[in-house]
Write a protein that holds these residues in place. Structure first.
Motif, PDB file in Angstrom:
ATOM      1  N   ALA A   1      10.236  -3.985  -6.058  1.00 49.33           N
ATOM      2  CA  ALA A   1       9.331  -3.050  -6.394  1.00 49.33           C
ATOM      3  C   ALA A   1       8.114  -3.301  -7.434  1.00 49.33           C
ATOM      4  CB  ALA A   1       9.923  -1.602  -6.846  1.00 49.33           C
ATOM      5  N   SER A   2       8.897  -4.081  -8.567  1.00 47.40           N
ATOM      6  CA  SER A   2       7.992  -4.517  -9.496  1.00 47.40           C
ATOM      7  C   SER A   2       6.884  -5.693  -9.180  1.00 47.40           C
ATOM      8  CB  SER A   2       8.723  -5.200 -10.740  1.00 47.40           C
ATOM      9  OG  SER A   2       9.304  -6.368 -10.247  1.00 47.40           O
ATOM     10  N   LEU A   3       7.231  -6.241  -7.935  1.00 49.00           N
ATOM     11  CA  LEU A   3       6.435  -7.003  -7.455  1.00 49.00           C
ATOM     12  C   LEU A   3       5.299  -6.272  -6.633  1.00 49.00           C
ATOM     13  CD1 LEU A   3       5.446  -9.798  -6.513  1.00 49.00           C
ATOM     14  CD2 LEU A   3       6.975  -9.586  -4.532  1.00 49.00           C
ATOM     15  N   VAL A   4       5.458  -5.203  -6.002  1.00 49.45           N
ATOM     16  CA  VAL A   4       4.521  -4.301  -5.574  1.00 49.45           C
ATOM     17  C   VAL A   4       3.610  -3.688  -6.415  1.00 49.45           C
ATOM     18  CG1 VAL A   4       4.241  -2.263  -3.954  1.00 49.45           C
ATOM     19  CG2 VAL A   4       6.124  -3.759  -3.562  1.00 49.45           C
ATOM     20  N   PHE A   5       4.203  -3.353  -7.702  1.00 49.32           N
ATOM     21  CA  PHE A   5       3.312  -2.684  -8.878  1.00 49.32           C
ATOM     22  C   PHE A   5       2.483  -3.993  -9.421  1.00 49.32           C
ATOM     23  CE2 PHE A   5       3.416  -2.521 -13.568  1.00 49.32           C
ATOM     24  CZ  PHE A   5       2.532  -1.867 -13.668  1.00 49.32           C
ATOM     25  N   VAL A   6       2.849  -4.836  -9.405  1.00 47.17           N
ATOM     26  CA  VAL A   6       1.922  -6.272 -10.173  1.00 47.17           C
ATOM     27  C   VAL A   6       1.156  -6.465  -9.308  1.00 47.17           C
ATOM     28  CG1 VAL A   6       2.008  -8.386 -11.043  1.00 47.17           C
ATOM     29  CG2 VAL A   6       3.819  -6.951 -11.749  1.00 47.17           C
ATOM     30  N   THR A   7       1.208  -6.389  -7.783  1.00 53.56           N
ATOM     31  CA  THR A   7       0.274  -6.877  -7.155  1.00 53.56           C
ATOM     32  C   THR A   7      -0.870  -5.617  -6.924  1.00 53.56           C
ATOM     33  OG1 THR A   7       1.669  -7.786  -5.420  1.00 53.56           O
ATOM     34  CG2 THR A   7      -0.232  -7.138  -4.471  1.00 53.56           C
ATOM     35  N   GLY A   8      -0.662  -4.653  -6.987  1.00 54.24           N
ATOM     36  CA  GLY A   8      -1.624  -3.506  -7.363  1.00 54.24           C
ATOM     37  C   GLY A   8      -2.439  -3.492  -8.655  1.00 54.24           C
ATOM     38  N   VAL A   9      -1.764  -3.657  -9.803  1.00 52.97           N
ATOM     39  CA  VAL A   9      -2.507  -4.103 -10.912  1.00 52.97           C
ATOM     40  C   VAL A   9      -3.464  -5.114 -10.734  1.00 52.97           C
ATOM     41  CG1 VAL A   9      -2.219  -4.642 -13.378  1.00 52.97           C
ATOM     42  CG2 VAL A   9      -0.688  -2.967 -12.074  1.00 52.97           C
TER      43      VAL A   9
END
Length: 317
Positions: A228-236
């Protein structure tokens, strides 16, 4: 950039040799002032010196570097502290900054652009006029949340993982999971040709919000939280270069002033980020709060897009 890096290098190395907390705090303040001379100027430089066809790639590369530093800096500092001692964090960082300063002094050349008014009062007044535009204010609201949420999430992640029983070395590896997502910044320019700059930015903020909510839901499960943190970082990573470009375009013809304002707002959010993790909230609640900020950013960008379309139609009419 060179002058700022000279003093930043000296202040960073000096931090390793102080004997009291007030002395360290003072030098850290000097570091903050001197570090602020780089990011806004570097972004303004890219906006003025880079050919138009390469500008999106250049800003994407700079955005990737900023975000990678947010994780790599924490990982490197933790690793050095555990193995060599905290002083070496400052010594080796200072050496690295010194080498970068030499590289910039030797390799970076001034763009052959028009000469602008050098009067500082008038230049600051021009930046103030840019900042007061409603469209720029909406951009600033969204931009403030970007690194605020990024730094806030990673600041809160360490104590949360410790509560789950992970030791410091395991926490380091969990922080690195998001690193591949940062390279999404390199593709923001290509996506902007299809979705527009505001469209890419909104997509990035929305994806970041989804990642934070997923991480909050899966925070008790290491693999789920990591993905989930990978998804968040990709969005940022998608949002950062798109927002930088929007600031430059909206501030035209004072593009450099827009870039400077962008850097100020972006890193103001990064400075506020660690404070959010000190609010005493549980990690899942912190993530939900940060996701709410991402939703506010999407709403601000929607208002920005409508305002921009209205202004463009009035000019055409």
């Amino acid at each position: 950039m060179v002058i700022g890096l000279v003093f930043l290098t000296a202040a960073t190395i000096a931090c390793a040799f102080v004997s009291t907390v007030p002395m360290l705090a003072g030098l850290r303040g000097v570091q903050g002032v001197m570090a602020s001379s780089f990011a806004p100027v570097a972004l303004a430089y890219l906006a003025e010196a880079t050919p138009l066809k390469r500008r999106a790639t250049a800003i994407g590369a700079m955005s990737t570097a900023f975000l990678a530093a947010g994780i790599a800096g924490q990982v490197l500092a933790t690793a050095l502290s555990l193995t060599l001692g905290w002083q070496w964090v400052f010594i080796l960082s200072g050496i690295g900054l010194g080498l970068c300063m030499i590289g910039i002094a030797v390799l970076v050349t001034e763009p052959g652009s028009r000469r602008e008014d050098a009067n500082l009062v008038r230049r600051f007044a021009a930046v103030g006029r840019v900042a007061a535009r409603p469209s720029v204010l909406l951009l600033s609201v969204a931009h403030l949340t970007l690194l605020l949420s990024f730094v806030g999430m990673y600041t809160g992640l360490g104590p949360h993982l410790a509560d789950l029983g992970l030791d410091a070395s395991q926490v380091i590896w969990l922080r690195l999971v998001g690193l591949p997502g940062m390279f999404a910044s390199l593709f923001a320019g290509a996506l902007a040709k299809r979705l527009g700059g505001a469209g890419v930015a909104r997509t990035g903020f929305a994806l970041a919000a989804v990642g934070l909510l997923l991480e909050a839901t899966l925070s008790a499960f290491l693999i789920g939280a990591a993905l989930a943190s990978l998804v968040f970082v990709t969005g940022v990573a998608l949002a950062v270069p798109a927002m930088i470009t929007l600031f430059g375009e909206t501030a035209a013809p004072n593009r450099a002033g827009g870039m400077a304002l962008n850097g100020f707002v972006l890193f103001l959010g990064a400075s506020i980020g660690p404070l959010t993790a000190q609010l005493g909230l549980s990690f899942p609640i912190l993530l939900v709060g940060l996701a709410a900020l991402m939703v506010i950013a999407v709403a601000s960008l929607t208002g920005f897009a409508r305002l921009t379309r209205t202004a463009a139609s009035e000019v055409t009419a």
